[in-house]
Design a protein around this motif. Structure first.
Motif, PDB file in Angstrom:
ATOM      1  N   ALA A 140      19.337  10.758 -22.087  1.00 52.52           N
ATOM      2  CA  ALA A 140      20.522  10.114 -21.185  1.00 52.52           C
ATOM      3  C   ALA A 140      21.903  10.750 -22.000  1.00 52.52           C
ATOM      4  O   ALA A 140      22.889  10.947 -21.244  1.00 52.52           O
ATOM      5  CB  ALA A 140      20.444   8.727 -21.333  1.00 52.52           C
ATOM      6  N   ARG A 332      20.197   6.183 -12.098  1.00 48.64           N
ATOM      7  CA  ARG A 332      19.469   6.121 -13.301  1.00 48.64           C
ATOM      8  C   ARG A 332      20.213   6.545 -14.516  1.00 48.64           C
ATOM      9  O   ARG A 332      19.852   5.547 -15.463  1.00 48.64           O
ATOM     10  CB  ARG A 332      17.971   6.970 -13.097  1.00 48.64           C
ATOM     11  CG  ARG A 332      17.243   7.139 -14.410  1.00 48.64           C
ATOM     12  CD  ARG A 332      16.710   5.707 -14.668  1.00 48.64           C
ATOM     13  NE  ARG A 332      15.915   6.052 -16.160  1.00 48.64           N
ATOM     14  CZ  ARG A 332      16.669   5.859 -17.209  1.00 48.64           C
ATOM     15  NH1 ARG A 332      17.908   5.707 -17.501  1.00 48.64           N
ATOM     16  NH2 ARG A 332      16.146   6.223 -18.616  1.00 48.64           N
ATOM     17  N   HIS A 380      11.550   5.201 -19.071  1.00 52.52           N
ATOM     18  CA  HIS A 380      10.701   6.264 -18.617  1.00 52.52           C
ATOM     19  C   HIS A 380       9.175   5.891 -18.322  1.00 52.52           C
ATOM     20  O   HIS A 380       8.415   5.770 -19.266  1.00 52.52           O
ATOM     21  CB  HIS A 380      10.707   7.414 -19.609  1.00 52.52           C
ATOM     22  CG  HIS A 380      12.013   7.538 -19.923  1.00 52.52           C
ATOM     23  ND1 HIS A 380      13.118   8.091 -19.362  1.00 52.52           N
ATOM     24  CD2 HIS A 380      12.637   7.168 -21.451  1.00 52.52           C
ATOM     25  CE1 HIS A 380      14.229   8.096 -19.924  1.00 52.52           C
ATOM     26  NE2 HIS A 380      13.945   7.652 -21.117  1.00 52.52           N
ATOM     27  N   HIS A 387      12.721   0.693 -21.654  1.00 49.53           N
ATOM     28  CA  HIS A 387      14.057   0.262 -22.316  1.00 49.53           C
ATOM     29  C   HIS A 387      14.288  -1.145 -22.005  1.00 49.53           C
ATOM     30  O   HIS A 387      14.449  -1.564 -21.092  1.00 49.53           O
ATOM     31  CB  HIS A 387      15.146   1.066 -22.186  1.00 49.53           C
ATOM     32  CG  HIS A 387      14.989   2.801 -22.646  1.00 49.53           C
ATOM     33  ND1 HIS A 387      14.284   3.272 -23.708  1.00 49.53           N
ATOM     34  CD2 HIS A 387      15.416   3.963 -21.932  1.00 49.53           C
ATOM     35  CE1 HIS A 387      14.231   4.398 -23.842  1.00 49.53           C
ATOM     36  NE2 HIS A 387      14.910   4.809 -22.650  1.00 49.53           N
ATOM     37  N   GLU A 425      11.605   7.001 -28.268  1.00 46.65           N
ATOM     38  CA  GLU A 425      12.279   7.820 -28.438  1.00 46.65           C
ATOM     39  C   GLU A 425      13.765   7.892 -29.115  1.00 46.65           C
ATOM     40  O   GLU A 425      14.466   8.549 -29.233  1.00 46.65           O
ATOM     41  CB  GLU A 425      12.626   8.712 -26.722  1.00 46.65           C
ATOM     42  CG  GLU A 425      13.343   7.686 -26.029  1.00 46.65           C
ATOM     43  CD  GLU A 425      13.631   8.127 -24.755  1.00 46.65           C
ATOM     44  OE1 GLU A 425      13.077   9.346 -24.221  1.00 46.65           O
ATOM     45  OE2 GLU A 425      14.491   7.560 -24.115  1.00 46.65           O
ATOM     46  N   HIS A 426      14.033   6.595 -29.485  1.00 50.71           N
ATOM     47  CA  HIS A 426      15.214   6.136 -30.154  1.00 50.71           C
ATOM     48  C   HIS A 426      15.110   6.169 -31.447  1.00 50.71           C
ATOM     49  O   HIS A 426      16.497   6.123 -32.320  1.00 50.71           O
ATOM     50  CB  HIS A 426      15.883   4.797 -29.408  1.00 50.71           C
ATOM     51  CG  HIS A 426      16.164   5.011 -27.751  1.00 50.71           C
ATOM     52  ND1 HIS A 426      16.383   3.879 -27.419  1.00 50.71           N
ATOM     53  CD2 HIS A 426      16.373   5.818 -27.391  1.00 50.71           C
ATOM     54  CE1 HIS A 426      16.721   4.022 -26.113  1.00 50.71           C
ATOM     55  NE2 HIS A 426      16.601   5.474 -25.967  1.00 50.71           N
TER      56      HIS A 426
HETATM   57  C1  LAC Z   1      18.117   6.053 -21.353  1.00 52.35           C
HETATM   58  C2  LAC Z   1      18.450   6.088 -22.796  1.00 52.35           C
HETATM   59  C3  LAC Z   1      19.177   4.991 -23.117  1.00 52.35           C
HETATM   60  O1  LAC Z   1      16.951   6.733 -21.025  1.00 52.35           O
HETATM   61  O2  LAC Z   1      17.558   6.676 -23.546  1.00 52.35           O
HETATM   62  O3  LAC Z   1      18.843   5.946 -20.627  1.00 52.35           O
END
Ligand code: LAC
Ligand code: ZN
Length: 468
Positions: A140, A332, A380, A387, A425-426
């Protein structure tokens, strides 16, 4: 925070200034302030000096000096980490990679590119596209995050569901170790069965093992066409159930994203996006397919539509133009930013095997009820990566800082029971460290410590992150 680091002295400042020139070393109040924040804006830890080297030799000289003098070094890309990985917890040096911003070579014969770590993700993707090539990882933050930071976090994004995360595209890395030694981790080849995989060890290591100074990426040909649709559901759990059913029908979408109603409403509230969402909609799936043959893509969409119908989808909006696609993608991509505009929030990055997504969502909502927090869920879905943004709203400080941590822990326990983990992923960084006991056993920690010792014996690199 048991490690003691040396405080930076005027002699140290003079060494760095001589090495980098006055425009490469900053210890003025304003700079120290800027580099003491991270994206989440809740935490602050001031560095004692900010260094902006421009080449590998300078990074090597900085690390050699810091290692000898036991000065903490926190590498920083664009500062967009969602786990506070770039926060200089032990002060010392912030080593900014912002001057490493060159695309060194795009090799159109081998479909590879060599770049510096401070190149912005989207800029790189646009440059390779000029040659018909595709760099798929699209977090993002792609408009601002650096490729080096993407590697440090093993970043993903919507395209990961078909094309994999950053790790799939990293072939070889030039890395400066804590001692100042410079190594290449592998080779510029698609295959490599030559010893331990140091390249992948660096991926996701969050600046704790070395500083990446050059990257060799794999690229792929850009698919020529894509189709995008927005599927509306009256039940968020039903939307989640549909996700794994699509794959079971033999389709791998190039994106399969989930947004619950609350996420959609916040995005529409804080952005100028012209999409009408009827009252009955509880969640959306955003589904993209791509490839080189439009007729195949239309057939894929027919299969997907049949699955959607079977799972109670109430309405499908098919994007007819590039503008409409752009609007749907903005809906999104703007969720995280919109949540942030709404309230202070905690960003949880849950991930489970994709067929367990409905159970995960149900568990998150039940936990929210139990602990009295509002969660905004999106993400995702095709990767089972949800998230969970927990909003502070008018919650009192005691609840916010203490009580709800037990709720977050319950959500992560559920992830684990379902075969998942606590970040997709973070990364772990600093903010998620308190939950790692759920996934790291003493054996894991022992292995981590030994690896750390081999790369960074005095533990000067990004101390206090991932594990103690
Ligand atoms: C997203 C980020 C927060 O997918 O990873 O929007
Ligand atoms: Zn994401």
């Amino acid at each position: 925070m048991s490690i003691e680091f040396k405080t930076i002295t005027p002699q140290d400042i003079s060494f760095f200034t001589t090495l980098l020139g006055p425009s490469g070393a900053f210890s003025d109040a304003e700079n120290l302030d800027v580099y003491g924040w991270d994206y989440m804006h809740e935490l602050f830890s001031k560095p004692e000096i900010v260094l902006k080297p421009s080449n590998t030799e300078e990074v090597s000289a900085i690390l050699k000096y810091c290692n000898e003098h036991e000065i903490a070094v926190t590498a920083r890309g664009a500062g967009t980490s969602l786990s506070s990985a770039a926060l200089p917890l032990h002060h010392g040096v912030v080593l900014s990679l912002e001057r490493f911003n060159k695309i060194i070579n795009i090799d159109t014969e081998n479909l590879q590119a060599t770049v510096e770590p401070g190149v912005i993700n989207e800029h790189f993707a646009n440059e390779v596209l000029k040659f018909g090539l595709f760099y798929p990882p699209d977090p993002a933050s792609k408009g601002s995050s650096f490729l080096g930071g993407n590697i440090a976090h093993s970043s993903g994004g919507p395209k990961a569901v078909k094309y994999g995360t950053t790790k799939e595209y990293v072939l070889n890395l030039e890395v400066v170790l804590a001692t100042g030694d410079i190594i290449w981790t592998g080779a510029n080849t698609l295959k490599n069965s030559t010893g331990y995989n140091l390249t992948q060890l660096m991926v996701g290591s969050e600046g704790t093992l070395g500083i990446i100074t050059k990257i060799v990426f794999k690229l792929i040909p850009k698919p020529k066409y894509n189709l995008l649709m927005l599927a509306a559901f009256g039940s968020a759990e039903k939307a989640c159930e549909t996700v794994s059913a699509i794959f079971r029908e033999g389709i791998t979408p190039s994106a399969l994203e989930f947004m619950e109603r609350d996420a959609i409403d916040l995005t529409l509230k804080h952005n100028d996006i012209n999409i009408a969402v009827p009252e009955w909609v509880a969640a959306h799936l955003l589904i993209e397919v791509d490839g080189n043959y439009p007729e195949t893509l239309y057939k894929d969409c027919d299969v997907i539509n049949a699955v959607l119908e079977k799972h109670g989808c109430g309405d499908v909006l098919f994007a007819e133009s590039d503008f409409e696609k752009e609007q749907l993608w903005r809906l999104r991509r703007k969720v995280a930013e919109s949540v942030r505009l709404e309230s202070a929030y905690k960003e949880e990055d849950t991930v489970v095997p994709r067929a367990s997504l409905p159970q995960l969502l149900r568990g998150v909502k039940e936990t929210g009820k139990k602990y009295g927090f509002r969660s905004v869920c999106y993400g995702h879905a095709g990767d089972g990566n949800l998230h969970v943004n927990i909003l502070k709203g008018d919650m009192d400080e005691e609840n916010w800082n203490h009580t709800i941590k037990a709720g977050i822990r319950e959500i992560f326990e559920l992830c684990k029971r379902l075969g998942g983990t606590i970040s997709g992923e973070h990364g772990i960084g600093f903010t998620q460290k308190g939950y790692t006991d759920l996934v790291f056993t003493p054996t894991h920690k022992h292995i981590f410590r030994e690896i750390k010792k081999a790369f960074d014996p005095k533990e000067i690199l990004n101390p206090g992150k991932i594990f103690d």
